[in-house]
Design a protein around this motif. Structure first.
Motif, mmCIF file in Angstrom:
data_model
loop_
_atom_site.group_PDB
_atom_site.id
_atom_site.type_symbol
_atom_site.label_atom_id
_atom_site.label_comp_id
_atom_site.label_asym_id
_atom_site.label_seq_id
_atom_site.Cartn_x
_atom_site.Cartn_y
_atom_site.Cartn_z
ATOM 1 N N SER A 1 -10.432 4.919 -0.478
ATOM 2 C CA SER A 1 -10.748 6.149 -1.215
ATOM 3 C C SER A 1 -10.215 6.085 -2.644
ATOM 4 C CB SER A 1 -10.139 7.364 -0.512
ATOM 5 O OG SER A 1 -10.701 7.556 0.763
ATOM 6 N N HIS A 2 -10.932 6.710 -3.556
ATOM 7 C CA HIS A 2 -10.500 6.771 -4.951
ATOM 8 C C HIS A 2 -9.224 7.610 -5.042
ATOM 9 C CE1 HIS A 2 -10.532 7.703 -9.253
ATOM 10 N NE2 HIS A 2 -11.372 6.686 -9.402
ATOM 11 N N PRO A 3 -8.287 7.241 -5.923
ATOM 12 C CA PRO A 3 -7.040 8.009 -6.066
ATOM 13 C C PRO A 3 -7.256 9.508 -6.261
ATOM 14 C CG PRO A 3 -6.861 5.964 -7.273
ATOM 15 C CD PRO A 3 -8.274 6.023 -6.768
ATOM 16 N N GLU A 4 -8.305 9.888 -6.993
ATOM 17 C CA GLU A 4 -8.576 11.312 -7.209
ATOM 18 C C GLU A 4 -8.903 12.027 -5.899
ATOM 19 O OE1 GLU A 4 -11.615 11.766 -10.117
ATOM 20 O OE2 GLU A 4 -10.392 10.985 -11.771
ATOM 21 N N ILE A 5 -9.568 11.316 -4.989
ATOM 22 C CA ILE A 5 -9.899 11.899 -3.687
ATOM 23 C C ILE A 5 -8.633 12.102 -2.861
ATOM 24 C CG2 ILE A 5 -11.138 11.536 -1.519
ATOM 25 C CD1 ILE A 5 -12.930 12.189 -3.886
ATOM 26 N N VAL A 6 -7.712 11.161 -2.956
ATOM 27 C CA VAL A 6 -6.440 11.275 -2.230
ATOM 28 C C VAL A 6 -5.690 12.521 -2.688
ATOM 29 C CG1 VAL A 6 -4.200 10.207 -1.779
ATOM 30 C CG2 VAL A 6 -6.271 8.786 -1.875
ATOM 31 N N ILE A 7 -5.572 12.692 -3.998
ATOM 32 C CA ILE A 7 -4.860 13.848 -4.551
ATOM 33 C C ILE A 7 -5.573 15.146 -4.186
ATOM 34 C CG2 ILE A 7 -4.089 14.985 -6.662
ATOM 35 C CD1 ILE A 7 -2.509 12.454 -5.884
ATOM 36 N N LYS A 8 -6.894 15.149 -4.300
ATOM 37 C CA LYS A 8 -7.669 16.341 -3.957
ATOM 38 C C LYS A 8 -7.472 16.713 -2.494
ATOM 39 C CE LYS A 8 -12.385 18.155 -3.614
ATOM 40 N NZ LYS A 8 -13.831 17.872 -3.824
ATOM 41 N N THR A 9 -7.474 15.721 -1.621
ATOM 42 C CA THR A 9 -7.317 15.974 -0.188
ATOM 43 C C THR A 9 -5.961 16.597 0.113
ATOM 44 O OG1 THR A 9 -8.808 14.154 0.383
ATOM 45 C CG2 THR A 9 -7.283 14.905 2.098
ATOM 46 N N ILE A 10 -4.912 16.068 -0.492
ATOM 47 C CA ILE A 10 -3.572 16.624 -0.278
ATOM 48 C C ILE A 10 -3.520 18.077 -0.744
ATOM 49 C CG2 ILE A 10 -1.130 16.462 -0.919
ATOM 50 C CD1 ILE A 10 -1.551 13.426 -1.211
ATOM 51 N N PHE B 1 0.839 -1.204 0.000
ATOM 52 C CA PHE B 1 0.000 0.000 0.000
ATOM 53 C C PHE B 1 0.872 1.251 0.000
ATOM 54 C CE2 PHE B 1 -2.228 3.430 2.186
ATOM 55 C CZ PHE B 1 -3.409 3.493 1.470
ATOM 56 N N ARG B 2 1.920 1.250 0.826
ATOM 57 C CA ARG B 2 2.789 2.427 0.918
ATOM 58 C C ARG B 2 3.477 2.724 -0.412
ATOM 59 N NH1 ARG B 2 6.219 0.796 4.649
ATOM 60 N NH2 ARG B 2 8.186 0.697 3.514
ATOM 61 N N LYS B 3 4.013 1.692 -1.048
ATOM 62 C CA LYS B 3 4.699 1.889 -2.322
ATOM 63 C C LYS B 3 3.725 2.334 -3.413
ATOM 64 C CE LYS B 3 8.720 0.783 -0.708
ATOM 65 N NZ LYS B 3 9.734 1.857 -0.482
ATOM 66 N N SER B 4 2.503 1.804 -3.376
ATOM 67 C CA SER B 4 1.487 2.221 -4.353
ATOM 68 C C SER B 4 1.117 3.681 -4.149
ATOM 69 C CB SER B 4 0.238 1.344 -4.219
ATOM 70 O OG SER B 4 0.535 -0.008 -4.498
ATOM 71 N N LEU B 5 1.028 4.082 -2.887
ATOM 72 C CA LEU B 5 0.693 5.471 -2.575
ATOM 73 C C LEU B 5 1.815 6.411 -3.014
ATOM 74 C CD1 LEU B 5 -1.554 7.134 -1.319
ATOM 75 C CD2 LEU B 5 -0.487 6.812 0.919
ATOM 76 N N GLY C 1 -5.184 16.602 16.106
ATOM 77 C CA GLY C 1 -4.584 17.519 15.151
ATOM 78 C C GLY C 1 -4.618 17.123 13.694
ATOM 79 N N ALA C 2 -5.366 16.083 13.348
ATOM 80 C CA ALA C 2 -5.437 15.675 11.944
ATOM 81 C C ALA C 2 -6.078 16.768 11.096
ATOM 82 C CB ALA C 2 -6.236 14.382 11.806
ATOM 83 N N ALA C 3 -5.479 17.038 9.941
ATOM 84 C CA ALA C 3 -6.025 18.040 9.024
ATOM 85 C C ALA C 3 -7.009 17.424 8.041
ATOM 86 C CB ALA C 3 -4.891 18.716 8.255
ATOM 87 N N ALA C 4 -6.989 16.093 7.939
ATOM 88 C CA ALA C 4 -7.916 15.377 7.059
ATOM 89 C C ALA C 4 -7.898 13.908 7.449
ATOM 90 C CB ALA C 4 -7.521 15.542 5.592
ATOM 91 N N TYR C 5 -8.930 13.192 7.018
ATOM 92 C CA TYR C 5 -9.055 11.768 7.343
ATOM 93 C C TYR C 5 -9.480 11.033 6.080
ATOM 94 C CZ TYR C 5 -10.332 7.645 10.176
ATOM 95 O OH TYR C 5 -10.407 6.386 10.731
ATOM 96 N N LEU C 6 -8.667 10.061 5.662
ATOM 97 C CA LEU C 6 -8.944 9.297 4.445
ATOM 98 C C LEU C 6 -9.077 7.815 4.762
ATOM 99 C CD1 LEU C 6 -6.441 10.780 1.819
ATOM 100 C CD2 LEU C 6 -8.940 10.811 1.640
#
Length: 220
Positions: free
Chosen positions: A111-120, A16-20, A102-107
């Motif tokens: 989640s769809h890859p587009e949501i990950v990028i949008k969140t960042i 998962f980490r390498k894919s991310l 202190g989390a700025a977001a929670y995924l």
């Protein structure tokens, strides 16, 4: 060329980490500067360098040091680093707990890859990113413990500060708030600093939680 958004990715699931890492690295404006398998790896890295990442993608369940313990240390020692929590668990209690730390977001990990990028991107731009579901969880949790303080007095806040706090909660950034209220960005930053001081908050997340608890936010 604009300075890239620097990112650290911490997750003990190697695949998962390498894919991310591959997903995030596709974005020209993102740069993965570190990856590790637990919180201790991250803290060791942060102590070894003065160039801290802008954002950390942090798993919750990890051996050695999990995301819960790690997030508390990050908030205390490195409050300038924004944390996006990764989890396979969709638990209201866990989400509330991580935002409190202190989390700025929670995924969620599905989640769809587009949501990950949008969140960042949103976290980098505005400091936080909570979708409607997460905001609902925060509001419901904090209203349970809210007291009956006077909304007219705004708990020591000025009406302008409350106005700015509401816009922050709606995820407007400093420039957008300044444009909307016909203020300078410096003035908005000044109000933000005074609000942090008045509420004894360390960051924007703390401000939002304070606003919900004291019932001074106007949610639609």
């Amino acid at each position: 060329m604009d300075k890239p958004v620097t990112i650290a990715i911490i997750d003990d699931e190697v695949l998962f980490r390498k894919s991310l890492i591959l997903l995030v690295s596709r974005e020209e404006t993102f740069q993965v500067v570190f990856d590790g398998e637990n919180g201790l790896d991250l803290l060791s890295y942060l102590e070894s360098t003065s160039k801290h990442p802008d954002i950390v993608l942090l798993d919750i369940r990890m051996s050695v040091m999990d995301g819960i313990e790690t997030s508390q240390i990050i908030t205390e020692k490195y409050p300038h680093i924004k944390m996006i929590i990764l989890s396979s668990i969709e638990s209201d209690l866990l989400i509330e707990q991580m935002i409190y730390y202190g989390a700025a977001a929670y995924l969620v990990k599905k989640s769809h890859p587009e949501i990950v990028i949008k969140t960042i991107k949103q976290v980098h731009k505005n400091g936080i990113y909570f979708d409607a579901n997460i905001m609902s969880i925060i509001i419901n949790a904090k209203r349970k413990g809210a007291d009956n303080r006077s909304k007219d007095l705004f708990c020591g806040m000025s009406t302008r500060e409350i106005e700015i706090l509401n816009l922050i909660c709606q995820q407007y950034n400093t420039k957008e708030i300044a444009d909307r209220l016909f203020l300078s960005e410096r003035t908005v930053d000044g109000h933000r600093k005074r609000m942090l001081d008045k509420t004894h908050s360390k960051n924007v997340i703390g401000l939002i939680l304070w606003g919900i608890k004291n019932q001074v936010l106007a949610f639609e």
